[in-house]
Design an enzyme around this catalytic site. Structure first.
Site: not given
Ligand code: PRP
Length: 184
Positions: A47-48, A103-104, A107, A135, A156-157, A163, A169
């Protein structure tokens, strides 16, 4: 929502709304130039990526089709396995299409590495990746990313699509949470 709506949960603003907007301007301009003579299909990963897709696609000076996928790694503790399950597949046939995955965040890189391979195998003419965040310290596999908004530290963001337990979000910037938030 904004910093004032965080009820003290916010630790730090990492990237402001204005900084996001300005990077998206630049990314959109680059995408326009690179796809000047090609049709492109934007593929968002739920969903990001909803916010990045909305704001990036609206900066393109052409009508652009978009499609969505939902994916999940098998089990919650196995994200690092790189095994990905498709929860919602694309509607579009990719044969001969130029696909740009939106994409958001990247990672470990495992999701995107798998996804790029999966979409290529469907006969796409090309598959590229655009991500707002990456990252570098968390990467476990090499991922060829064509458009990156920001490289960020391995923290962690939340916000702008990202979220914590489905919260934050709809925060308009990227930030970190106070440690206490994770402990209740
Ligand atoms: C995030 C992000 C990528 C993936 C990246 O999604 O949108 O899909 O994690 O992580 P990786 O590089 O370690 O594979 P998430 O699983 O949090 O789902 P969501 O977008 O629905 O929140």
């Amino acid at each position: 929502m904004d910093a004032g709506d965080m009820d003290g949960d916010l630790a730090q603003v990492l990237i402001t709304e204005e900084e996001i907007a300005s990077r998206l301007d630049a990314m959109a301009a680059q995408i326009e130039a690179d796809y000047a003579d090609k049709d492109v299909l934007l593929v968002g990963v739920l969903k990001g990526a909803v916010y990045v897709m909305a704001d990036l696609s609206r900066r393109l000076h052409r009508s652009v089709p978009m499609d969505w996928m939902a994916v999940s790694s098998y089990g919650s503790g196995t994200k690092s396995s790189g095994v990905v399950r498709i929860l919602k597949d694309l509607d579009a046939d990719l044969t001969g299409r130029h696909v740009l995955i939106v994409e958001d965040i990247i990672d470990s890189g495992l999701t995107l590495s798998w996804l790029a391979g999966n979409l290529s195998s469907r006969g796409a003419a090309s598959v590229r990746i655009a991500t707002l965040l990456r990252k570098p310290e968390a990467l476990k596999v090499e991922v060829d990313v064509s458009y990156v908004g920001f490289d960020i530290p391995n923290e962690f963001v939340v916000g702008y699509g990202l979220d914590y337990a489905e919260r934050y979000r709809n925060l308009s910037f990227i930030g970190t949470l106070r440690p206490e938030v994770y402990h209740h």
